[in-house]
Motif scaffolding. Structure first.
Motif, PDB file in Angstrom:
ATOM      1  N   ASP A  21      59.093  22.648  40.043  1.00 58.78           N
ATOM      2  CA  ASP A  21      58.691  23.406  38.855  1.00 58.78           C
ATOM      3  C   ASP A  21      57.174  23.372  38.636  1.00 58.78           C
ATOM      4  OD1 ASP A  21      61.416  24.063  38.235  1.00 58.78           O
ATOM      5  OD2 ASP A  21      61.659  22.004  37.541  1.00 58.78           O
ATOM      6  N   THR A  22      56.452  23.665  39.684  1.00 59.41           N
ATOM      7  CA  THR A  22      54.991  23.668  39.635  1.00 59.41           C
ATOM      8  C   THR A  22      54.482  24.870  38.836  1.00 59.41           C
ATOM      9  OG1 THR A  22      55.071  24.765  41.783  1.00 59.41           O
ATOM     10  CG2 THR A  22      54.675  22.402  41.782  1.00 59.41           C
ATOM     11  N   PRO A  23      53.256  24.782  38.311  1.00 61.58           N
ATOM     12  CA  PRO A  23      52.733  25.886  37.489  1.00 61.58           C
ATOM     13  C   PRO A  23      52.667  27.199  38.259  1.00 61.58           C
ATOM     14  CG  PRO A  23      51.370  23.925  37.270  1.00 61.58           C
ATOM     15  CD  PRO A  23      52.314  23.651  38.391  1.00 61.58           C
ATOM     16  N   GLN A  24      52.991  28.295  37.588  1.00 63.59           N
ATOM     17  CA  GLN A  24      52.832  29.635  38.158  1.00 63.59           C
ATOM     18  C   GLN A  24      52.420  30.574  37.028  1.00 63.59           C
ATOM     19  OE1 GLN A  24      56.924  29.611  39.739  1.00 63.59           O
ATOM     20  NE2 GLN A  24      57.361  31.406  38.460  1.00 63.59           N
ATOM     21  N   TYR A  25      51.361  31.314  37.263  1.00 67.13           N
ATOM     22  CA  TYR A  25      50.804  32.127  36.191  1.00 67.13           C
ATOM     23  C   TYR A  25      49.805  33.121  36.773  1.00 67.13           C
ATOM     24  CZ  TYR A  25      47.042  28.720  36.867  1.00 67.13           C
ATOM     25  OH  TYR A  25      46.070  27.928  37.422  1.00 67.13           O
ATOM     26  N   GLU A  26      49.400  34.090  35.947  1.00 66.41           N
ATOM     27  CA  GLU A  26      48.310  34.984  36.294  1.00 66.41           C
ATOM     28  C   GLU A  26      47.054  34.550  35.552  1.00 66.41           C
ATOM     29  OE1 GLU A  26      48.895  39.203  36.182  1.00 66.41           O
ATOM     30  OE2 GLU A  26      51.073  39.022  36.491  1.00 66.41           O
ATOM     31  N   LYS A  41      51.027  30.314  42.329  1.00 67.32           N
ATOM     32  CA  LYS A  41      51.861  29.123  42.159  1.00 67.32           C
ATOM     33  C   LYS A  41      51.065  27.960  42.730  1.00 67.32           C
ATOM     34  CE  LYS A  41      56.626  27.522  42.411  1.00 67.32           C
ATOM     35  NZ  LYS A  41      56.627  27.230  40.971  1.00 67.32           N
ATOM     36  N   VAL A  42      50.771  26.988  41.882  1.00 68.39           N
ATOM     37  CA  VAL A  42      49.846  25.915  42.259  1.00 68.39           C
ATOM     38  C   VAL A  42      50.640  24.715  42.772  1.00 68.39           C
ATOM     39  CG1 VAL A  42      47.943  24.459  41.508  1.00 68.39           C
ATOM     40  CG2 VAL A  42      48.226  26.751  40.520  1.00 68.39           C
ATOM     41  N   GLU A  43      50.646  24.577  44.098  1.00 72.35           N
ATOM     42  CA  GLU A  43      51.400  23.503  44.757  1.00 72.35           C
ATOM     43  C   GLU A  43      50.473  22.354  45.149  1.00 72.35           C
ATOM     44  OE1 GLU A  43      54.899  23.296  45.769  1.00 72.35           O
ATOM     45  OE2 GLU A  43      55.016  24.746  44.136  1.00 72.35           O
ATOM     46  N   THR A  44      49.556  22.012  44.255  1.00 72.61           N
ATOM     47  CA  THR A  44      48.610  20.930  44.551  1.00 72.61           C
ATOM     48  C   THR A  44      48.713  19.764  43.574  1.00 72.61           C
ATOM     49  OG1 THR A  44      46.870  21.962  43.219  1.00 72.61           O
ATOM     50  CG2 THR A  44      46.967  22.557  45.558  1.00 72.61           C
ATOM     51  N   GLY A 152      63.896  23.060  51.712  1.00 77.14           N
ATOM     52  CA  GLY A 152      63.150  22.538  50.568  1.00 77.14           C
ATOM     53  C   GLY A 152      62.136  23.538  50.057  1.00 77.14           C
ATOM     54  N   ALA A 153      61.471  24.244  50.969  1.00 75.86           N
ATOM     55  CA  ALA A 153      60.486  25.241  50.563  1.00 75.86           C
ATOM     56  C   ALA A 153      61.131  26.425  49.852  1.00 75.86           C
ATOM     57  CB  ALA A 153      59.700  25.724  51.783  1.00 75.86           C
ATOM     58  N   ALA A 154      62.410  26.660  50.101  1.00 79.60           N
ATOM     59  CA  ALA A 154      63.105  27.767  49.437  1.00 79.60           C
ATOM     60  C   ALA A 154      63.121  27.600  47.925  1.00 79.60           C
ATOM     61  CB  ALA A 154      64.528  27.883  49.968  1.00 79.60           C
ATOM     62  N   THR A 155      63.027  26.361  47.440  1.00 77.52           N
ATOM     63  CA  THR A 155      63.014  26.146  45.990  1.00 77.52           C
ATOM     64  C   THR A 155      61.787  26.791  45.343  1.00 77.52           C
ATOM     65  OG1 THR A 155      61.905  23.988  46.250  1.00 77.52           O
ATOM     66  CG2 THR A 155      64.317  23.990  46.177  1.00 77.52           C
ATOM     67  N   ILE A 156      60.720  26.965  46.102  1.00 72.97           N
ATOM     68  CA  ILE A 156      59.515  27.612  45.576  1.00 72.97           C
ATOM     69  C   ILE A 156      59.820  29.067  45.233  1.00 72.97           C
ATOM     70  CG2 ILE A 156      57.158  28.320  46.122  1.00 72.97           C
ATOM     71  CD1 ILE A 156      57.003  25.872  47.992  1.00 72.97           C
ATOM     72  N   ALA A 157      60.519  29.761  46.125  1.00 70.52           N
ATOM     73  CA  ALA A 157      60.852  31.164  45.872  1.00 70.52           C
ATOM     74  C   ALA A 157      61.785  31.311  44.681  1.00 70.52           C
ATOM     75  CB  ALA A 157      61.492  31.771  47.125  1.00 70.52           C
ATOM     76  N   GLU A 158      62.734  30.388  44.558  1.00 69.87           N
ATOM     77  CA  GLU A 158      63.646  30.440  43.405  1.00 69.87           C
ATOM     78  C   GLU A 158      62.867  30.286  42.102  1.00 69.87           C
ATOM     79  OE1 GLU A 158      66.071  28.643  40.230  1.00 69.87           O
ATOM     80  OE2 GLU A 158      64.604  27.555  41.458  1.00 69.87           O
ATOM     81  N   GLU A 159      61.864  29.428  42.093  1.00 68.56           N
ATOM     82  CA  GLU A 159      61.043  29.261  40.902  1.00 68.56           C
ATOM     83  C   GLU A 159      60.181  30.495  40.646  1.00 68.56           C
ATOM     84  OE1 GLU A 159      58.938  25.570  41.486  1.00 68.56           O
ATOM     85  OE2 GLU A 159      60.803  24.454  41.769  1.00 68.56           O
ATOM     86  N   LEU A 160      59.605  31.064  41.681  1.00 67.33           N
ATOM     87  CA  LEU A 160      58.812  32.285  41.520  1.00 67.33           C
ATOM     88  C   LEU A 160      59.633  33.416  40.923  1.00 67.33           C
ATOM     89  CD1 LEU A 160      56.674  32.457  44.796  1.00 67.33           C
ATOM     90  CD2 LEU A 160      55.781  32.387  42.460  1.00 67.33           C
ATOM     91  N   ALA A 161      60.900  33.496  41.326  1.00 67.70           N
ATOM     92  CA  ALA A 161      61.763  34.586  40.872  1.00 67.70           C
ATOM     93  C   ALA A 161      61.987  34.577  39.366  1.00 67.70           C
ATOM     94  CB  ALA A 161      63.098  34.520  41.603  1.00 67.70           C
ATOM     95  N   HIS A 266      38.089  30.174  39.299  1.00 70.97           N
ATOM     96  CA  HIS A 266      39.028  30.722  38.330  1.00 70.97           C
ATOM     97  C   HIS A 266      40.222  29.811  38.030  1.00 70.97           C
ATOM     98  CE1 HIS A 266      36.790  34.397  38.232  1.00 70.97           C
ATOM     99  NE2 HIS A 266      36.932  34.582  39.534  1.00 70.97           N
ATOM    100  N   LEU A 267      40.574  28.933  38.964  1.00 70.85           N
ATOM    101  CA  LEU A 267      41.733  28.071  38.755  1.00 70.85           C
ATOM    102  C   LEU A 267      41.363  26.601  38.638  1.00 70.85           C
ATOM    103  CD1 LEU A 267      44.186  29.657  41.377  1.00 70.85           C
ATOM    104  CD2 LEU A 267      43.792  30.343  38.995  1.00 70.85           C
ATOM    105  N   SER A 268      40.096  26.286  38.897  1.00 72.99           N
ATOM    106  CA  SER A 268      39.628  24.884  38.874  1.00 72.99           C
ATOM    107  C   SER A 268      40.437  24.000  39.819  1.00 72.99           C
ATOM    108  CB  SER A 268      39.674  24.332  37.442  1.00 72.99           C
ATOM    109  OG  SER A 268      38.782  25.028  36.601  1.00 72.99           O
TER     110      SER A 268
END
Length: 308
Positions: A21-26, A41-44, A152-161, A266-268
């Protein structure tokens, strides 16, 4: 593999919460600079500063505590194996090349891994890892091969959706686990979304392999984008990418450096070159779509890059 919904449920059950559940935004100013709507989506913001912990958590889920895991890595994958392995009571050995990013080496060691440096580059490190596993009976985990890493990486797409359907999802591509995982979910749940990988111009091994239909060896002309710089992808990875990914585009070192600047401004976020590859492709005009999602994944730049 199981169906995408089942994969997501299984993966989320074993991935530590710090990776989910990492941050995702414009960001409005980033959108203005890029000339389109881009969800990042910030995966850091996790202990290893990249998405790799998700897939490694799935790949190591069934390895009993007390056993040894061996892998080869240029840094981020090795960090994930070290971090997840330590949490699960495993001994971790990471084989890497002698020119490893010292930041990544230090972090692997801090997570408890034994780091073995090997002369001869990434392919020599991979051979050393395979030999070590064969000789000792350790579990060999190979990025781009073990299906759990993509799951495991597929969870990123589910969150983006959760933010709706995108015209395109853009991701850096090295061994292919990230983009294959994204595509597992998107092909099922967002079939109109184009899935686009980004290779470095200096190391287009996956792009050429997909075009050829089999693994192709490429001698990288630069290691600036070390996180996606590989000389030859694995056959399993090439097959998945051919089946699931619509297109692979290229970005050069200058475009990656400019993208790092945009991300920082822009994202720091102090992204490493590979971590900003998606932004680089969008900024360079390689992605002709209006509503795009991409990932910032990899924030372990070499010390010299931090000062540049």
């Amino acid at each position: 593999m199981d169906q995408p919904n089942a994969l997501i449920a299984k993966a989320r059950a074993v991935i530590p919460p710090c990776f989910l559940d990492t941050p995702q935004y414009e960001d409005e100013l980033l959108n203005e600079a890029l000339g389109r709507s881009v969800t990042v989506k910030v995966e850091t913001a996790n202990p290893i500063r990249s998405f790799k912990g998700r897939g490694v958590a799935v790949a190591l889920a069934d390895v009993p505590a007390g056993e040894t895991v061996v892998c080869a890595s240029s840094g981020n994958f090795g960090q994930a194996v070290a971090h997840i392995g330590r949490a699960r009571g495993l001994r971790v050995v990471v084989c890497t090349s002698t020119d490893i990013n010292p930041v990544k080496r230090a972090r692997m060691t801090a997570f408890g891994a034994q780091v073995v440096e090997v002369e001869g580059g990434a392919e020599a490190a991979s051979r050393a890892a395979a030999s070590s596993a064969a000789e000792t009976g350790a579990h060999l985990v190979v990025d781009g091969v073990h299906p759990g890493i993509a799951e495991g990486a597929a969870t990123i797409a589910e969150e983006l959706a959760r933010d709706g359907e995108f015209d395109a999802v853009v991701a850096p591509i090295g061994d292919g686990s990230l983009i294959s995982g994204l595509a597992l979910w998107l092909r099922e749940h967002a079939p109109r979304t184009r899935i686009i990988g980004v290779n470095a111009t200096a190391a287009p091994a996956m792009q050429r392999s997909v075009q050829a239909g089999h693994p192709v060896t490429v001698t990288p002309t630069s290691s600036f984008a070390e996180g996606i710089t590989i000389p030859r992808p694995h056959p399993e990875a090439v097959a998945r990418v051919r089946d699931l990914v619509h297109e692979i585009v290229l970005v050069d070192d200058g475009e990656l450096r400019d993208a790092m600047g945009l991300v920082a401004e822009h994202l720091s976020v102090l992204a490493e070159p590979a971590g900003a590859a998606g932004i680089a492709a969008i900024a360079a005009g390689r992605i002709p779509h209006r509503r795009i999602a991409t990932l910032i994944t990899g924030a372990n730049p070499r010390p010299a890059l931090e000062r540049s």
